[in-house]
Design an enzyme around this catalytic site. Structure first.
Site, PDB file in Angstrom:
ATOM      1  N   THR A 134      47.774  48.282  38.867  1.00 39.08           N
ATOM      2  CA  THR A 134      48.727  49.079  38.090  1.00 39.08           C
ATOM      3  C   THR A 134      50.138  48.484  38.126  1.00 39.08           C
ATOM      4  O   THR A 134      50.594  47.988  39.165  1.00 39.08           O
ATOM      5  CB  THR A 134      48.760  50.522  38.610  1.00 39.08           C
ATOM      6  OG1 THR A 134      47.441  51.069  38.540  1.00 39.08           O
ATOM      7  CG2 THR A 134      49.703  51.390  37.800  1.00 39.08           C
ATOM      8  N   PRO A 136      54.392  48.879  36.196  1.00 43.15           N
ATOM      9  CA  PRO A 136      55.277  49.855  35.536  1.00 43.15           C
ATOM     10  C   PRO A 136      54.919  50.094  34.074  1.00 43.15           C
ATOM     11  O   PRO A 136      55.087  51.209  33.569  1.00 43.15           O
ATOM     12  CB  PRO A 136      56.665  49.214  35.675  1.00 43.15           C
ATOM     13  CG  PRO A 136      56.566  48.376  36.901  1.00 43.15           C
ATOM     14  CD  PRO A 136      55.164  47.841  36.912  1.00 43.15           C
ATOM     15  N   GLY A 139      48.435  50.326  33.203  1.00 43.17           N
ATOM     16  CA  GLY A 139      47.516  50.807  34.218  1.00 43.17           C
ATOM     17  C   GLY A 139      46.124  50.369  33.834  1.00 43.17           C
ATOM     18  O   GLY A 139      45.670  49.277  34.155  1.00 43.17           O
ATOM     19  N   THR A 166      48.381  52.078  46.576  1.00 36.55           N
ATOM     20  CA  THR A 166      48.014  52.714  47.838  1.00 36.55           C
ATOM     21  C   THR A 166      48.011  51.677  48.959  1.00 36.55           C
ATOM     22  O   THR A 166      47.512  50.567  48.791  1.00 36.55           O
ATOM     23  CB  THR A 166      46.630  53.367  47.727  1.00 36.55           C
ATOM     24  OG1 THR A 166      46.650  54.351  46.688  1.00 36.55           O
ATOM     25  CG2 THR A 166      46.226  54.040  49.032  1.00 36.55           C
ATOM     26  N   GLU A 374      42.452  56.036  40.029  1.00 34.45           N
ATOM     27  CA  GLU A 374      41.204  55.354  39.664  1.00 34.45           C
ATOM     28  C   GLU A 374      40.768  55.709  38.242  1.00 34.45           C
ATOM     29  O   GLU A 374      39.580  55.687  37.915  1.00 34.45           O
ATOM     30  CB  GLU A 374      40.060  55.673  40.653  1.00 34.45           C
ATOM     31  CG  GLU A 374      40.398  55.540  42.116  1.00 34.45           C
ATOM     32  CD  GLU A 374      40.875  54.167  42.516  1.00 34.45           C
ATOM     33  OE1 GLU A 374      40.833  53.252  41.680  1.00 34.45           O
ATOM     34  OE2 GLU A 374      41.312  54.015  43.659  1.00 34.45           O
TER      35      GLU A 374
END
Length: 397
Positions: A134, A136, A139, A166, A374
């Site tokens: 991902t 800015p 995605g 993450t 996800e």
């Protein structure tokens, strides 16, 4: 619609050994992890002694082959393990699932023998990884990927920013998706994957983002400024396979999120049942009121449906079927279901459900992200519909 080979592709751990492991893990979740939740919330981090215990239990190497220090679990065993650990707060799953379901899966599926030998033992031992897709401005849209990898001598120079990653604040390595072509190519062949140690010169990390919920799990930016990596960092030593690798790993990631959402919904419902039996109104427990029972019954039915979807999808995965649609459908249903159960849990608590003193308030906040990461629910709808139309055009049904 998928067609299954007749035999299991990966038999995984011995079933009896796995059953013993799962029983031990379920006991560990209830006796050790759940009592530690208040400490995780207070410090916004998993305590080091708990991380050490999780490493000792082999939780960072569940699906990795035994020769690399892992347990050699198949998909079913891995997802059942994630389901078990996810009865506790989400941080405990997040810290291990990116390693296993995303990064290690990609290395196993697409890495060279040298990459497997270098990285899988380290990750199985508990080095923490991040999955850098991902950005800015992109995605799920690979055409919008902006991070570039430009050839330089025998290696590449990477520039770009990854967002909402993450484990970014403390990961040791990132699997970074980057363009190796300025032009968008068919089958997303403009995207390649690189194994980048996050102490490489030019890599910086943004501060840990403040989130709505899921304390103890951290996300942040990974910023790459003229980061040089050797050619050996290119996953599989082949350009143009990055997006395909990411999508294969996302199937596992979506199964993991669906399993987590299903287990969390069970935790919410158990909490709601307990409160409904303790809380009295008009001289009796509110669990005796039929409209409270209706909310409990709806939650039970939906959790059961999600569990059935999960076990169908993972059985197909273990038999070697492609489960793009099944993983998306399970993730979509389970994450939306979890949100509904969280809402009912708050409703059953009444005014107490709005107070931070009670778990229901935290559950409500924690549940919201499952419908986003996800792949959002809307992206899952597109994945499912495209596969349905593809199957129809091919005469599969």
């Amino acid at each position: 619609m998928s067609t299954a080979p007749s035999a299991t592709v990966n038999p995984g751990m011995d079933p009896e050994v796995f059953a013993q492991f799962l029983e031990q893990l379920q006991r560990y979740v209830r006796e050790r992890l759940i009592p530690a939740e208040a400490q995780v919330i207070a410090g916004d981090a998993i305590p080091e002694d708990l991380l050490a215990e999780m490493r000792e239990m082999g939780l960072f190497g569940l699906t990795m082959p035994e020769e690399y220090g892992g347990a050699g679990m198949n998909i079913s065993q891995y997802i059942e393990t994630i389901h078990a650990i996810s009865y506790a707060m989400p941080a405990f799953r997040s810290i291990i699932s990116i390693n296993i379901g995303m990064v290690c899966s990609a290395i196993k599926n697409a890495g060279t023998a040298e990459q497997k030998a270098e990285w899988l033992p380290r990750l199985a031992a508990g080095e923490i990884a991040a999955f850098g897709l991902t950005e800015p401005g992109s995605g799920s849209d690979s055409a919008g990927l902006a991070t570039m990898a430009v050839r330089s001598g025998n290696g590449y120079v990477l520039n770009g920013t990854k967002r909402y990653i993450t484990n970014a604040p403390y990961a040791k390595v990132g699997l970074i998706m980057a363009r190796t072509s300025k032009e968008n190519l068919p089958r997303n062949a403009h995207v390649s994957a690189f194994l980048v140690p996050l102490d490489t010169p030019g890599v910086t990390r943004g501060k840990s983002d403040k989130k709505m919920g899921q304390q103890g799990s951290h996300i942040g930016d990974i910023i790459l400024e003229d980061v040089y990596v050797p050619g050996e960092a290119l996953l599989g030593s082949e350009e143009g396979r990055g997006f395909a690798t990411a999508m294969q790993s996302l199937d596992n990631g979506r199964l993991s999120v669906g399993a987590a959402a299903t287990a969390q919904a069970r935790r919410f419902l158990d909490t709601a049942i307990r409160y409904a039996n303790e809380r009295k109104a008009f001289g009796e427990p509110i669990a005796q009121f039929q409209l409270i029972q209706a909310m409990l019954a709806d939650s039970q039915a939906e959790i059961y449906a999600a569990q059935c979807m999960m076990r169908d999808a993972i059985a197909k995965a273990d038999s070697g079927q492609k489960i793009l649609m099944e993983a998306a459908a399970f993730k979509m249903f389970a994450s939306e279901m979890c949100g509904r159960v969280a809402d009912r849990c708050v409703q059953i608590h009444g005014g107490a459900g709005y107070l931070a003193e009670y778990e229901a308030e935290r559950f409500f906040r924690d549940a919201r992200i499952y419908r986003i990461y996800e792949g959002t629910t809307q992206i899952m709808q597109l994945v499912i519909a495209k596969q349905m139309l593809k199957d129809f055009a091919a005469g599969v049904g």
